[in-house]
Design a protein around this motif. Structure first.
Motif, PDB file in Angstrom:
ATOM      1  N   ASP A 120       0.996  -1.173   0.070  1.00 34.95           N
ATOM      2  CA  ASP A 120      -0.017  -0.013   0.025  1.00 34.95           C
ATOM      3  C   ASP A 120       0.960   1.254  -0.152  1.00 34.95           C
ATOM      4  O   ASP A 120       0.622   2.129  -0.657  1.00 34.95           O
ATOM      5  CB  ASP A 120      -0.897   0.168   1.120  1.00 34.95           C
ATOM      6  CG  ASP A 120      -1.941  -1.133   1.052  1.00 34.95           C
ATOM      7  OD1 ASP A 120      -2.444  -1.539   0.140  1.00 34.95           O
ATOM      8  OD2 ASP A 120      -2.253  -1.630   2.393  1.00 34.95           O
ATOM      9  N   MET A 121       1.797   1.252   0.810  1.00 39.14           N
ATOM     10  CA  MET A 121       2.836   2.579   0.831  1.00 39.14           C
ATOM     11  C   MET A 121       3.344   2.728  -0.415  1.00 39.14           C
ATOM     12  O   MET A 121       3.691   3.779  -1.036  1.00 39.14           O
ATOM     13  CB  MET A 121       3.617   2.207   2.000  1.00 39.14           C
ATOM     14  CG  MET A 121       3.042   2.298   3.365  1.00 39.14           C
ATOM     15  SD  MET A 121       4.263   2.346   4.639  1.00 39.14           S
ATOM     16  CE  MET A 121       5.078   3.886   4.489  1.00 39.14           C
ATOM     17  N   SER A 122       4.101   1.694  -1.107  1.00 37.13           N
ATOM     18  CA  SER A 122       4.729   1.552  -2.176  1.00 37.13           C
ATOM     19  C   SER A 122       3.757   2.203  -3.524  1.00 37.13           C
ATOM     20  O   SER A 122       4.104   3.177  -4.179  1.00 37.13           O
ATOM     21  CB  SER A 122       5.305   0.225  -2.714  1.00 37.13           C
ATOM     22  OG  SER A 122       5.879   0.361  -3.972  1.00 37.13           O
ATOM     23  N   ALA A 123       2.625   1.708  -3.534  1.00 34.05           N
ATOM     24  CA  ALA A 123       1.565   2.080  -4.431  1.00 34.05           C
ATOM     25  C   ALA A 123       1.223   3.588  -4.370  1.00 34.05           C
ATOM     26  O   ALA A 123       1.145   4.299  -5.335  1.00 34.05           O
ATOM     27  CB  ALA A 123       0.257   1.201  -4.298  1.00 34.05           C
ATOM     28  N   LEU A 124       1.038   3.863  -2.982  1.00 32.07           N
ATOM     29  CA  LEU A 124       0.666   5.374  -2.879  1.00 32.07           C
ATOM     30  C   LEU A 124       1.934   6.465  -3.399  1.00 32.07           C
ATOM     31  O   LEU A 124       1.482   7.443  -3.906  1.00 32.07           O
ATOM     32  CB  LEU A 124       0.251   5.482  -1.141  1.00 32.07           C
ATOM     33  CG  LEU A 124      -0.046   7.031  -0.948  1.00 32.07           C
ATOM     34  CD1 LEU A 124      -1.494   7.477  -1.533  1.00 32.07           C
ATOM     35  CD2 LEU A 124      -0.118   7.356   0.787  1.00 32.07           C
TER      36      LEU A 124
END
Length: 356
Positions: free
Chosen positions: A306-310
């Motif tokens: 999720d952090m990478s995608a954001l």
């Protein structure tokens, strides 16, 4: 009765900290915005800060014994205590006291209930003695209203200003990643939540620079361990404290700025990044959303995917409309100006001086 004012800048003995820059920028701007009929304020400073506010400005030198007695406090009409945790507080003096409260971060740091109560009582005593109370954000004001007995005492909100000095020339630091990087800055301490940031680098080629004073070697190691766990250790850099010129270079050249803090009273680096038009990746805790506003992206999950995608989405969305988005961010940074803060503090000083 005297009509002079003294500003407590004792925390300037700790360079590269938010409180150092708060005292420096507020103090300089108070002098610039000084009303024509007002006496020049004096500054209570550590020896290393003498003349930082000019050679013709009056100074009082900080001494450790002043924790027990400030013998000159009665010579001033107003003592501005610029930090709620100060040990240099003239409770027994005749001076009127302005108290600036930055945060009640100890309530968000996992401390024991006994310690929380101890710190709350210390703040309560200062609030009881203060003649005027200032919070640096609406969030901090709400914290005071929730946890402190204000006894109908008004809490004024005066926002900090943007620290960026356009006359400073950016200087390339020694530590520079070889791939596009996300930047953050702050004291290396658990409340900053920096250890979650290496997760943003999973499944991409981004790098991460975390600049700041190493307050906790154990926490610094936790960041490095987290980076190793996710296989991104070669793209995580902790250069330590950086100069203003080096900070400006990082802000000018980063792909995005991030602040995942668990506890902030304001979040000065956010508006510094806004000044340079950088996309923002922020936490949802304490005052951070108040300062970031609707132009920032927020972490609602700290899972690596999720952090990478954001991070990728935020950087790509900014790039697709970079000029307009950067201008919007810059304009928001201009809402926070030291000139405005100094003017509001001078109004508060004058109100207290006019009270008999």
């Amino acid at each position: 009765m005297p009509d002079n004012i003294i500003i407590d800048a004792e925390r300037m003995k700790y360079p590269h900290t938010g409180l150092y820059h708060f005292c420096l920028h507020l103090g300089k701007t108070l002098l610039q915005q000084q009303p024509a009929n007002a006496a020049t304020p004096a500054f209570y400073v550590p020896p290393g800060a003498v003349n930082l506010f000019g050679t013709n400005t009056p100074y009082r030198l900080q001494h450790s014994l002043h924790k027990f007695w400030l013998p000159f406090a009665n010579q001033y009409a107003i003592w501005h205590s610029t930090f709620q945790g100060t040990n240099y507080f003239p409770a027994g003096s005749k001076a009127k006291i302005v108290l600036t409260v930055h945060d009640l971060n100890f309530l968000h740091e996992g401390k024991s209930p006994a310690k929380e109560q101890k710190y709350l009582k210390a703040v309560q005593r200062k609030i009881d003695r203060a003649d005027a109370v200032v919070a640096i954000s609406q969030f901090t004001k709400k914290e005071l209203e929730t946890h402190i007995q204000l006894k109908q005492k008004e809490v004024h909100v005066i926002y900090n200003g943007c620290n960026i000095n356009t006359e400073v020339v950016a200087e390339k630091p020694a530590t520079v990643p070889h791939t596009p990087f996300i930047f953050t800055i702050g004291t290396i301490a658990a409340k900053k939540n920096f250890h979650v940031l290496p997760r943003m680098l999973v499944n991409n080629q981004l790098s991460l620079v975390i600049a700041g004073i190493n307050q906790s070697p154990e926490y610094r190691q936790k960041i490095l361990d987290e980076a190793a766990q996710y296989g991104v250790g070669d793209r995580v850099f902790l250069p330590g404290a950086v100069t203003e010129s080096e900070k400006y270079w990082y802000l000018q050249n980063c792909a995005a700025f991030t602040l995942p803090s668990l506890a902030e009273g304001f979040g000065l680096p956010i508006i510094e990044a806004m000044h340079f038009g950088k996309p923002l990746l922020l936490s949802t805790y304490t005052s951070v959303p108040e300062i970031g506003g609707d132009l920032a992206s927020y972490f609602h999950s700290y899972e690596a995917a999720d952090m990478s995608a954001l991070a990728l989405h935020t950087i790509e969305a900014h790039a697709a409309n970079a000029e307009q988005h950067a201008q919007q961010l810059f304009e928001r940074s201009q809402l926070f100006q030291w000139k405005n803060a100094a003017d509001q503090y001078w109004q508060l000083y004058q109100q207290l001086l006019n009270k008999k």
